[in-house]
Design an enzyme around this catalytic site. Structure first.
Site, PDB file in Angstrom:
ATOM      1  N   HIS A  34       0.814  -1.216   0.000  1.00 25.39           N
ATOM      2  CA  HIS A  34       0.000   0.000   0.000  1.00 25.39           C
ATOM      3  C   HIS A  34       0.849   1.269   0.000  1.00 25.39           C
ATOM      4  CE1 HIS A  34      -3.686   2.125   0.105  1.00 25.39           C
ATOM      5  NE2 HIS A  34      -4.386   1.237   0.783  1.00 25.39           N
ATOM      6  N   ASP A  73     -10.267  -8.462 -18.531  1.00 26.34           N
ATOM      7  CA  ASP A  73     -10.426  -9.481 -19.565  1.00 26.34           C
ATOM      8  C   ASP A  73      -9.118  -9.591 -20.345  1.00 26.34           C
ATOM      9  OD1 ASP A  73     -11.079 -11.114 -21.663  1.00 26.34           O
ATOM     10  OD2 ASP A  73     -12.794  -9.940 -22.342  1.00 26.34           O
TER      11      ASP A  73
END
Length: 457
Positions: free
Chosen positions: A165, A398
């Site tokens: 992070h 995708d």
């Protein structure tokens, strides 16, 4: 090629050090940490798993590797490290730093269908799919990202992405994953920059865009230095983990609208889909005993609010780094635990919406006290939120063989009382909620969730 190894149902075939292709510059510039980044120094990685159905998953490996190289050309810091000594920089050194890509195979391919189900799944079967960041170096420098591809022969594959992070927030991480997926879907293997016109816009690496006239960075680092965590205990002293399960819950578009209507009637203000989903999760976590303090008059919620568009001047959407601030919510516990769950959800939505409106009046107001305020609320066991439906973890990933069958933010396990939010896998405007709880608490959460939506279990 690394020597094969195995762990709890997963056989590691290879560990590959993948470096970004050389750029036109002599050396990629180091990035200073801003005050937005400094607050995350002593946290850990955000860990997300993307499951894809594929009849021959091993055949995807060459494309995944080459397209990852294309993405790293733009997102080179993710192959680098952060050295905690002053000046603290996020840097990538050619020939020395690299991103670790683990290639693994499941010993139980038939587990794939169980792992992509929404019903509760034992985390012991999920953890081996999560890529682990390499251990810090002798100088304390720690790696910023790691990737693991686990194939389930004849069934599909799991792509795991772990990003510390301190390097960047979830918006930047998903920008990286979206770039990688686009390169894979288009079959791009070029590393000479010729792919620029077909990929998403490049990340903006200019950290000077984050103004800091009051030295919030220095003040945050000083506060974080006093909170440096102790080293973990030796393995033999670590307590055995409680059995935890992960489950996914789908909130449909019309159900979100119903919660919004209830919140609007109570607060005379419109609620967003984020507010609606968070409110439902907050009430159900409270009713399952997974957040809050027993007998407390007030209950608390803590989440990170995106600031890129809220700053003056605003930052580009493609800004690479952290640009989040904490948002604090509290409400009367009795209102949230109303006998009518729908009323409790409406009360929660009203409180969350009010806190967001107050925050937007001055997005950096009180920034010097954020750290202290976060620490003061932690003993209250606040509910928190990870991820966001806006990131499009289903829509944007995708690689050429369709949307993921399931996406999980596994790192919510590390912060009790946290729910992960994502867009609906159906692409219908709904929201998917991911929760990690002990089995009994998960049953209570599921019962509350169904009750709130007027469904039967």
């Amino acid at each position: 090629m690394a020597a094969p190894s195995s762990q709890s149902g997963v056989h590691v075939l290879d560990r590959i050090r993948l470096s970004p292709p050389p750029s036109d510059s002599a050396q990629e510039p180091a990035l200073p940490l801003t005050f937005f980044d400094a607050a995350w120094l002593f946290t850990g990685p955000v860990e997300r798993l993307f499951f894809f159905r594929h009849p021959d998953p091993a055949s995807t490996l060459p494309l995944l590797r080459s397209s990852l190289s294309v993405a790293l050309r733009r997102f080179y810091p993710l192959a680098g490290t952060i050295r905690p000594q002053a000046p603290i920089l996020c840097s990538y050194t050619r020939g020395a730093d690299a991103l670790t890509l683990v290639v693994a195979e499941s010993d139980s391919p038939d587990d794939f269908d169980r792992l992509v189900a929404r019903s509760p799944r034992d985390l012991t079967g999920i953890r081996p799919l999560v890529p682990q960041l390499p251990p810090p170096g002798d100088d304390g420098a720690f790696a910023l990202a790691a990737v693991q591809v686990t194939v389930f022969p004849g069934r599909g594959l799991c792509l795991g992405v772990s990003v510390h992070h301190a390097a960047c927030d979830d918006a930047s991480t998903m920008h990286f994953v979206r770039t990688w997926a686009t390169a894979g879907r288009l079959g791009l293997e070029s590393d000479d920059g010729s792919e620029d016109a077909t990929l998403p816009p490049p990340p903006v690496m200019d950290r000077s865009l984050v103004a800091d006239p009051d030295d919030l960075r220095g003040k945050t680092l000083a506060g974080m230095a006093r909170l440096a965590p102790p080293p973990p205990p030796p393995p033999q002293q670590q307590e055995e983990k409680t059995l935890m399960v992960m489950a996914s819950f789908l909130l449909l578009r019309h159900q979100i609208d119903r919660i919004k209507e209830g919140a609007a009637a109570k607060a005379d203000a419109k609620a967003s889909s984020f507010v609606a989903a968070s409110a439902l999760a907050w009430v159900c976590l409270l009713k399952s005993g997974s957040t809050g303090v027993a007998g407390a008059e007030r209950s608390h919620m803590l989440f990170s609010a995106e600031c890129r568009s809220r700053l003056t001047p605003p930052l580009p959407a493609e800004y690479f780094g952290n640009c989040l601030r904490p948002c604090f919510v509290e409400a009367t516990t009795a209102d949230l635990l109303s006998g009518n769950t729908a009323d409790g959800v409406a009360a929660a939505a009203s409180a969350i919406g009010s806190a967001i409106r107050d925050m937007e009046q001055g997005v950096l107001e009180g920034a010097e006290g954020w750290l202290g305020r976060v620490l003061s609320v932690l003993p209250e066991r606040p509910m928190s939120v990870g991820g966001s439906p806006r990131h499009g973890v289903y829509e944007a990933t995708d690689f050429g063989w369709g949307r993921p069958a399931r996406v999980e933010m596994v790192s919510v396990e590390k912060t009790p009382g946290t729910v992960a939010l994502a867009d609906s896998p159906e692409g219908d405007g709904g929201i998917e909620l991911g929760v990690v709880l002990p089995p009994d608490a998960m049953d209570a959460f599921a019962s509350c969730f169904a009750n709130a939506l007027g469904a039967t279990i």
